[in-house]
Design an enzyme around this catalytic site. Structure first.
Site, PDB file in Angstrom:
ATOM      1  N   GLY A 228     -12.217 119.863 -31.131  1.00 31.52           N
ATOM      2  CA  GLY A 228     -13.061 121.036 -30.958  1.00 31.52           C
ATOM      3  C   GLY A 228     -13.253 121.844 -32.237  1.00 31.52           C
TER       4      GLY A 228
ATOM      5  N   TYR B 273     -20.808 109.958 -30.536  1.00 29.67           N
ATOM      6  CA  TYR B 273     -21.460 109.192 -31.589  1.00 29.67           C
ATOM      7  C   TYR B 273     -22.987 109.281 -31.496  1.00 29.67           C
ATOM      8  CZ  TYR B 273     -16.812 107.217 -32.304  1.00 29.67           C
ATOM      9  OH  TYR B 273     -15.474 107.062 -32.545  1.00 29.67           O
TER      10      TYR B 273
END
Length: 152
Positions: free
Chosen positions: A86, A124
């Protein structure tokens, strides 16, 4: 912060590999030290630090494309400890490796993603990566490898 690994980082790299894999890790500190920093290194590693502690890594090596006639970069493992996620460290590691490709003139940056890891696939895809669905990975290992080598 993203930085290149040094020989002193081998113990923490192996620890991160164990955290990533959780089982079946056969690598030792000596093996990693030789692969990363021995007389003929075959892999490289970048580390992610948060508050001065190593919390992630990207281990990679150079490939070669006969079609392109140029080397490329293969990401073997990318891992950031769950408690450090995060903060953008996974993306920062990938950005650094993309920069290595650009600096060296490598036209490809590739890796595998497990079919069931939809979170990673989404991550991704968020920056433009795409799957190469036409290819299937093939492997010879275990008893089949020496058998093939012996002509079997």
């Amino acid at each position: 912060m993203i930085r290149e690994a040094t020989p002193d980082d081998v113990p923490v790299i192996l620890q991160l590999v164990h955290e990533l894999a959780a089982y079946a890790v056969e690598a030792t500190e000596g093996m990693l030290a030789t692969a990363l920093f021995g007389p003929s290194p075959v892999a490289s590693c970048h580390l992610a630090e948060l508050d001065g502690a190593v919390v992630g890594f990207a281990l990679w090596y150079v490939t070669f494309s006969t079609w392109k006639g140029l080397p490329g970069l293969w990401l073997e493992d990318l891992f950031v400890r769950p408690e450090a996620r995060g903060h953008g460290l996974g993306k920062a590691l990938l950005q650094r490796l993309a920069a290595v490709c650009v600096e060296r003139g490598y036209p490809r940056f590739e890796w595998w993603v497990l079919d069931w890891n939809v979170d990673a696939q989404g991550f991704y895809r968020s920056f433009g990566a795409r799957p190469e669905d036409e290819w299937t990975v093939w492997r010879v290992d275990g008893e089949a490898l020496p058998s093939l080598a012996a002509g079997g």
